[in-house]
Design an enzyme around this catalytic site. Structure first.
Site, PDB file in Angstrom:
ATOM      1  CB  SER A  57      -2.611   0.629  28.924  1.00 44.88           C
ATOM      2  OG  SER A  57      -3.643   0.871  28.017  1.00 44.88           O
ATOM      3  CB  SER A 101      -6.453  -0.742  29.272  1.00 43.42           C
ATOM      4  OG  SER A 101      -5.169  -1.358  29.186  1.00 43.42           O
ATOM      5  CE  LYS A 129      -4.204  -4.255  31.380  1.00 46.93           C
ATOM      6  NZ  LYS A 129      -3.557  -3.225  30.528  1.00 46.93           N
TER       7      LYS A 129
END
Lengths: 488, 102
Positions: free
Chosen positions: A174, A150, A75
């Site tokens: 997330s 997210s 990420k």
């Protein structure tokens, strides 16, 4: 062997036994990214040249380790000395971190090939992956729908076979929520189990790094690599790390699984309710005892979470001042204007909303009513879990109330978006681990949308939690179904 | 507890948070933040008088490293991302005299 259509573990074994080379695997994934990522938007950056060099080094035996030569994605809120660390924000568009996050260093030390960095809601704030400054990420099961946020990019990269596994971060769901909406396994470890050093902070008492994978075994392998004490993170747990693969395939005898009325509410989509009921039935067939537990403060979680998270965010994001790094406005009137204009230009609306909410909750006259009260409710929520775990090994519930929703459906209504996190946030408030895994599909109009179930366990119970998840996965193989994408 | 944030309150919060908002944004955020805070008022339903606040999920208290010097990031590395620098300094607009602004 089609290297992009296999599991992390199988690919790792195939590379180790020289059945395929890391160069072949890495090339195949890069080709697949080139073919599909324009549509999906899972990656913010792809490190083609570096990845091919790492693959060649792995093939030459120069990158040994348990992930030797396996292509992984991370990420883009994890600091790396290679590429940029953008948090999908204009603020950090050109930021080059001076160090690697501990989890990134651990992946590299395990011999992994880092393919690229994945898209996210700006600064990990969001539930739909629509808040990235660099464009949305699309759900591979239906590209008109969100992948969840997210860590949407990391979930999609695994779901669409654009990497063998990935890392995300979970502050209020997330990892688990996009895992559920994309049909993959996502694990949020116990707070402190995995180092947060080099994870760009959103809400420090809630954030935790964890893996996405195609199955539970792959997730356990990833956790083996990233878990452990780190002196660079003062909140890291100084506790021994078990081998999460050791007894993974050994079913838990006398498993006691909790079901809470508060999670089986009318808010659940009928397909979600059916899938969870079926999963509970599957566990019953496996010999588990299903026990009703009470989590009476569940409904207060969202309110408490958004006060705690935004308060911490307002403090953490104060560092983006246009002076030390990040975006800086062109012609400031004075120093204060330099700060205020740089931040206004660099941050997107959701980040601004959360900074202001947190600033308000911490401001004079409101601190007691909002922030302090939220911290007290946080205690009540943790005590609910403590009591429940005196009776059961784990709690089973849906990860989300609904399958993936359409783009734009909730963008103008932040409260509706926040309410999405109803089943995931309490896990972060309490600091316990949670895993989401596929448990069925909602089929409508020729489109299949994955449904995720969540297992929550007491702190440091990952080994048991993963074994519990594996028991289900071994008999119900929903995760084996892959999305069909244009061009194959 | 007040549910509704006025435009003036949003301006005040934005000032505290060092965010420059355009006039049309002020009203937009006032409405959205009011809706969220209205929901958060739910917390007032609970009696929390005797509940100890919980700021952190782990019981860890201050953890100190040994007091031995370590190698910090070099000046160069620290300044590498600065939008405006004059090594070894970060450059900012004039702070004293007419430059204060606050």
């Amino acid at each position: 062997m089609d290297v992009t259509q296999t599991t992390l573990t199988d690919l790792r074994d195939a590379i180790a036994s020289r059945e395929v080379t890391s160069t072949q695997a890495t090339r195949a994934y890069l080709d697949r990214i080139a073919a599909h990522d324009k549509t999906l938007g899972a990656y913010t950056q792809v490190f083609e040249e570096r990845a091919m060099q790492q693959a060649a080094a792995a093939d030459a035996g120069k990158r040994p380790g348990v992930l030797a030569g396996v292509p992984i994605a991370i990420k883009d809120n994890l600091c790396s000395t290679f590429g940029r660390t953008t948090c999908s924000s204009r603020m950090l568009e050109n930021f080059r971190a001076p160090y690697d996050a501990t989890v990134v260093a651990k992946l590299e030390a395990a011999g992994a090939v880092i393919l690229g960095k994945t898209n996210l809601d700006e600064f990990a704030m969001g539930s739909s992956c629509e808040n990235s400054a660099f464009g949305v990420t699309r759900n591979p099961w239906d590209t008109d729908r969100v992948p969840g946020g997210s860590s949407g990019g990391s979930a999609v990269a695994v779901a669409a076979d654009l990497c063998a596994a990935s890392l995300g971060s979970d502050t209020g769901g997330s990892i688990r929520m996009p895992a559920a909406l994309c049909g993959v396994v996502g694990l949020k470890p116990t707070y402190g189990r995995v180092s947060r050093f080099g994870l760009v902070a959103y809400a420090s008492s809630l954030d935790q790094v964890g893996p996405f994978a195609r199955n539970v075994k792959d997730a356990a392998l990833m956790l083996n690599v990233i878990a452990g004490f780190d002196k660079m993170d003062s909140t890291s747990a100084d506790a021994p790390v078990p081998d999460y693969l050791a007894d993974l395939d050994k079913p838990i005898e006398g498993l006691k699984l909790g079901v809470a009325r508060q999670y089986m509410s009318d808010a659940n989509d009928p397909a979600v309710a059916r899938a969870i009921e079926a999963a509970i039935g599957a566990y019953r067939n496996l010999g588990a005892r299903i026990i009703e537990v009470d989590l009476p403060h569940t409904e207060y979680g969202i309110a408490a979470y958004y006060m705690v998270a935004t308060a911490e965010a307002s403090s953490n994001l104060a560092r983006y001042d246009g002076v030390h790094y990040g975006h800086r406005t062109a012609k400031p009137d004075d120093l204060i204007d330099l700060y205020a204009a740089s931040r206004a230009e660099g941050f997107g609306d959701e980040v601004k909303r959360r900074i202001m909410l947190g600033t308000y909750a911490l401001s004079s006259g409101y601190y007691d009513a909002y922030y302090l009260r939220a911290l007290k409710v946080r205690r009540l929520i943790k005590e609910d879990f403590d009591k429940a775990f005196e009776q059961v090994d784990a709690i089973i519930c849906p990860t989300t109330t609904h399958p993936a929703f359409r783009f734009g459906e909730k963008t103008d209504d932040p409260l509706a978006m926040y309410l999405n996190d109803v089943y995931t946030v309490n896990c972060n408030l309490a600091g316990i681990p949670g895993v989401s895994l596929p448990c069925g599909f909602s089929e409508a109009d020729g489109v299949a949308l994955p449904i995720g179930m969540q297992l929550l366990g007491p702190a440091m119970s990952e080994a048991k939690l993963l074994r519990t998840a594996r028991m289900y996965e071994a008999c119900e193989r929903h995760g084996a179904r892959r999305p069909v994408m244009a061009g194959g | 507890m007040s549910h509704t944030l006025t435009d003036e309150q949003v301006r005040h919060v934005a000032r505290l948070a060092r965010l420059k908002l355009a006039d049309d944004q002020v009203h937009y955020f006032a409405q959205q933040l009011s809706a969220v805070l209205g929901y958060v008022d739910k917390l007032a339903e609970l009696d929390v008088q005797n509940v100890e606040p919980m700021a952190h999920p782990s019981a860890i208290t201050n953890r100190f490293r040994d007091d031995v010097p370590t190698q910090p990031l070099s000046n160069e590395a620290v300044l590498a991302n600065a939008p405006d620098a004059d090594p070894p300094f970060f450059k900012v607009p004039k702070v004293l005299g007419d430059g204060g602004g606050a």
